[in-house]
Motif scaffolding. Sequence first.
Motif, PDB file in Angstrom:
ATOM      1  N   MET A   1       0.834  -1.208   0.000  1.00 60.91           N
ATOM      2  CA  MET A   1       0.000   0.000   0.000  1.00 60.91           C
ATOM      3  C   MET A   1       0.865   1.253   0.000  1.00 60.91           C
ATOM      4  SD  MET A   1      -3.009  -1.135   2.697  1.00 60.91           S
ATOM      5  CE  MET A   1      -3.758   0.504   2.722  1.00 60.91           C
ATOM      6  N   LYS A   2       1.906   1.252   0.828  1.00 62.55           N
ATOM      7  CA  LYS A   2       2.768   2.426   0.932  1.00 62.55           C
ATOM      8  C   LYS A   2       3.627   2.604  -0.316  1.00 62.55           C
ATOM      9  CE  LYS A   2       3.102   2.415   5.990  1.00 62.55           C
ATOM     10  NZ  LYS A   2       3.998   2.220   7.162  1.00 62.55           N
ATOM     11  N   GLN A   3       4.198   1.524  -0.799  1.00 66.13           N
ATOM     12  CA  GLN A   3       5.129   1.614  -1.923  1.00 66.13           C
ATOM     13  C   GLN A   3       4.436   2.033  -3.212  1.00 66.13           C
ATOM     14  OE1 GLN A   3       7.491  -1.906  -2.503  1.00 66.13           O
ATOM     15  NE2 GLN A   3       8.430  -1.148  -4.396  1.00 66.13           N
ATOM     16  N   TYR A   4       3.209   1.528  -3.430  1.00 64.99           N
ATOM     17  CA  TYR A   4       2.536   1.771  -4.699  1.00 64.99           C
ATOM     18  C   TYR A   4       1.330   2.703  -4.565  1.00 64.99           C
ATOM     19  CZ  TYR A   4       5.406  -2.138  -6.241  1.00 64.99           C
ATOM     20  OH  TYR A   4       6.462  -2.957  -6.524  1.00 64.99           O
ATOM     21  N   ASP A   5       1.159   3.284  -3.369  1.00 63.28           N
ATOM     22  CA  ASP A   5       0.066   4.231  -3.123  1.00 63.28           C
ATOM     23  C   ASP A   5      -1.285   3.613  -3.497  1.00 63.28           C
ATOM     24  OD1 ASP A   5      -1.083   6.601  -2.275  1.00 63.28           O
ATOM     25  OD2 ASP A   5      -0.909   7.565  -4.236  1.00 63.28           O
ATOM     26  N   LEU A   6      -1.537   2.440  -2.942  1.00 63.28           N
ATOM     27  CA  LEU A   6      -2.762   1.702  -3.231  1.00 63.28           C
ATOM     28  C   LEU A   6      -3.649   1.633  -1.994  1.00 63.28           C
ATOM     29  CD1 LEU A   6      -1.249  -1.336  -5.185  1.00 63.28           C
ATOM     30  CD2 LEU A   6      -2.539   0.576  -6.173  1.00 63.28           C
ATOM     31  N   GLY A   7      -4.944   1.484  -2.233  1.00 65.53           N
ATOM     32  CA  GLY A   7      -5.862   1.213  -1.153  1.00 65.53           C
ATOM     33  C   GLY A   7      -5.816  -0.266  -0.791  1.00 65.53           C
TER      34      GLY A   7
ATOM     35  N   MET B   1      -2.710  -6.816  -6.025  1.00 66.26           N
ATOM     36  CA  MET B   1      -1.299  -6.912  -6.365  1.00 66.26           C
ATOM     37  C   MET B   1      -0.628  -8.034  -5.581  1.00 66.26           C
ATOM     38  SD  MET B   1       1.744  -4.058  -6.246  1.00 66.26           S
ATOM     39  CE  MET B   1       1.354  -3.423  -7.882  1.00 66.26           C
ATOM     40  N   ALA B   2      -0.983  -8.173  -4.305  1.00 64.76           N
ATOM     41  CA  ALA B   2      -0.375  -9.214  -3.470  1.00 64.76           C
ATOM     42  C   ALA B   2      -0.661 -10.604  -4.036  1.00 64.76           C
ATOM     43  CB  ALA B   2      -0.893  -9.109  -2.035  1.00 64.76           C
ATOM     44  N   ASN B   3      -1.885 -10.827  -4.485  1.00 65.00           N
ATOM     45  CA  ASN B   3      -2.229 -12.135  -5.032  1.00 65.00           C
ATOM     46  C   ASN B   3      -1.495 -12.421  -6.330  1.00 65.00           C
ATOM     47  OD1 ASN B   3      -4.602 -13.790  -3.628  1.00 65.00           O
ATOM     48  ND2 ASN B   3      -4.939 -11.618  -3.231  1.00 65.00           N
ATOM     49  N   ASP B   4      -1.265 -11.378  -7.131  1.00 66.39           N
ATOM     50  CA  ASP B   4      -0.481 -11.562  -8.349  1.00 66.39           C
ATOM     51  C   ASP B   4       0.977 -11.890  -8.019  1.00 66.39           C
ATOM     52  OD1 ASP B   4      -2.730 -11.077  -9.848  1.00 66.39           O
ATOM     53  OD2 ASP B   4      -2.241  -8.983 -10.264  1.00 66.39           O
ATOM     54  N   ILE B   5       1.511 -11.250  -6.987  1.00 66.17           N
ATOM     55  CA  ILE B   5       2.885 -11.550  -6.552  1.00 66.17           C
ATOM     56  C   ILE B   5       2.973 -12.979  -6.042  1.00 66.17           C
ATOM     57  CG2 ILE B   5       4.668 -10.981  -4.846  1.00 66.17           C
ATOM     58  CD1 ILE B   5       3.696  -8.058  -5.008  1.00 66.17           C
ATOM     59  N   ILE B   6       1.946 -13.403  -5.271  1.00 70.08           N
ATOM     60  CA  ILE B   6       1.932 -14.765  -4.729  1.00 70.08           C
ATOM     61  C   ILE B   6       1.977 -15.792  -5.855  1.00 70.08           C
ATOM     62  CG2 ILE B   6       0.470 -16.441  -3.513  1.00 70.08           C
ATOM     63  CD1 ILE B   6      -0.503 -13.972  -1.829  1.00 70.08           C
ATOM     64  N   ALA B   7       1.213 -15.541  -6.921  1.00 64.65           N
ATOM     65  CA  ALA B   7       1.219 -16.482  -8.058  1.00 64.65           C
ATOM     66  C   ALA B   7       2.620 -16.619  -8.653  1.00 64.65           C
ATOM     67  CB  ALA B   7       0.231 -16.014  -9.116  1.00 64.65           C
TER      68      ALA B   7
END
Length: 280
Positions: free
Chosen positions: A90-96, A103-109
Amino acid sequence: MIFILNLILIFYNLTSLKYKQIKKIQRRLKTIFISGTAGSGKSLLTSKLNEYYTKNGVFTAVLNLDPGVENLPYTCDIDVRDYVDIVSIMKQYDLGPNGALIMANDIIASKIDDIQNEVNRVNPDYLIVDTPGQIELFAYRSSGKFLVENITSEDKTNIFLFDGALITTPVNFVSIALLATSIRLRLNLPTINVVTKTDLIGSKLKDILQWSSNLRTLENAIANESDGEIYSLTTNILRGLNLGGFAQGLFPISNVTGDGLVNLEGALSRILNLGEEVED
């Protein structure tokens, strides 16, 4: 020199045989995915099922796929939170929160090889996979299906949780049944449908179980509750579900008392073990 070469050859053959045996054991892994709407009791059922198998001498491992969960009622053997941190994303990419979860789920894949290596190191008989609270993150995004397809396992199945508190009316029941069918289509896995929170819904449980096993009863209940467009839409959906073989019944489960786990394990065994059940 010949003696040494013979020793090397023997060692190589033994190592190769041991490696093949390990691979053979790992291919026997059975994987059980636990899915359902947010708050339906996925993590609690994961915990209860893990306890049940362990009590009966079955070596299980639990994989948590929810990167945003804070507390879990079980100890993870493999945890995707070791690979991603929602707050940092959230902090790095300014996301809610929702964007960070996506994004986390895409990274996990992208970490599937690392996850598989962890599973292989544990080398359980059964891998129980606790899926994310937000079902759309797991079932409808490509990363979720990718994980389902690429976890190496001899057999896989999915348990879909009908939240008992959400399906006390026939229209709501049909809505969740449609979702369950959609998830089954999306994941392409044999699916067992269970109703949770049975200890909270009292006499409504009897109605729900009748709706799940007798579509005529359910259609009559819909007619008594609704009319017009709602009735037409709901009954059309219901008939479509009937054609898809939905009328298979629900397994009632209490995550508080553990009631119903024996029947659930029997259904799992019929899919994963050709009917050979764990002794209680």
